[in-house]
Motif scaffolding. Sequence first.
Motif, short mmCIF file in Angstrom:
data_model
loop_
_atom_site.label_atom_id
_atom_site.label_comp_id
_atom_site.label_asym_id
_atom_site.label_seq_id
_atom_site.Cartn_x
_atom_site.Cartn_y
_atom_site.Cartn_z
N ALA A 88 7.41 -5.41 2.97
CA ALA A 88 7.02 -4.77 1.78
C ALA A 88 6.91 -3.37 1.68
O ALA A 88 7.11 -2.61 0.72
CB ALA A 88 5.51 -5.32 1.56
N LEU A 89 6.54 -2.74 2.98
CA LEU A 89 6.50 -1.22 2.89
C LEU A 89 7.84 -0.80 2.92
O LEU A 89 7.94 0.29 2.06
CB LEU A 89 5.93 -0.91 4.44
CG LEU A 89 5.81 0.58 4.56
CD1 LEU A 89 4.78 1.17 3.97
CD2 LEU A 89 5.31 0.64 6.32
N ALA B 55 11.93 2.17 -0.61
CA ALA B 55 13.17 2.18 -1.22
C ALA B 55 13.07 2.56 -2.70
O ALA B 55 13.88 3.13 -3.40
CB ALA B 55 13.91 0.78 -0.79
N ALA B 56 11.90 1.83 -3.20
CA ALA B 56 11.57 1.90 -4.71
C ALA B 56 11.35 3.25 -5.13
O ALA B 56 11.68 3.95 -6.15
CB ALA B 56 10.61 0.85 -5.00
N ASP B 57 10.58 3.89 -4.16
CA ASP B 57 10.09 5.32 -4.32
C ASP B 57 11.38 6.13 -4.37
O ASP B 57 11.54 7.13 -5.36
CB ASP B 57 8.98 5.90 -3.46
CG ASP B 57 7.70 5.13 -3.67
OD1 ASP B 57 7.23 4.46 -4.74
OD2 ASP B 57 6.73 5.21 -2.60
N GLU B 58 12.12 5.87 -3.35
CA GLU B 58 13.40 6.76 -3.24
C GLU B 58 14.22 6.93 -4.50
O GLU B 58 14.79 7.53 -5.00
CB GLU B 58 14.07 6.48 -2.01
CG GLU B 58 13.34 7.02 -0.71
CD GLU B 58 13.46 8.51 -0.55
OE1 GLU B 58 14.26 8.98 -0.85
OE2 GLU B 58 12.38 8.72 -0.13
#
Length: 133
Positions: free
Chosen positions: A121-122, A127-130
């Motif tokens: 999850a982390l 990855a989503a933030d990037e």
Amino acid sequence: MTSPQDSRLAAHFGPLELAVLEACWSSPPLDVAECCRLVDGPQAYTTVKTVMERLVAKGHLRRRKESRAYVYWPAATREEVADSLAAASSQRLVEDFGPLAVVHFVDAVKGDPEQLAHLKALLDRIAADEERR
């Protein structure tokens, strides 16, 4: 009885330092005489005072003068101290060993489904933030 968290903290603090911190976490604020009564085993007043002053210098305790004596209290909770020490240890491992440290960390958590799910999850969140950048 020593909790798992206490044993993790014991790796970073001397026995008397940890006893003083435990006393301060359990009943803040304390003066040196009160702390002497709370730590296990007989301790000289001057020894406890020296340890408390060193913990102030290291940023683990705060103090203020009340009447003729100083009183001390923790600068952070036990959980915050454990989190800070874990972060610093992890950072040092990555700086010293780079990808090898990461590989061994993943190997260490892969046997625990809950920790592995937390790690996944982390990584998904990172990855989503990037992608948003």
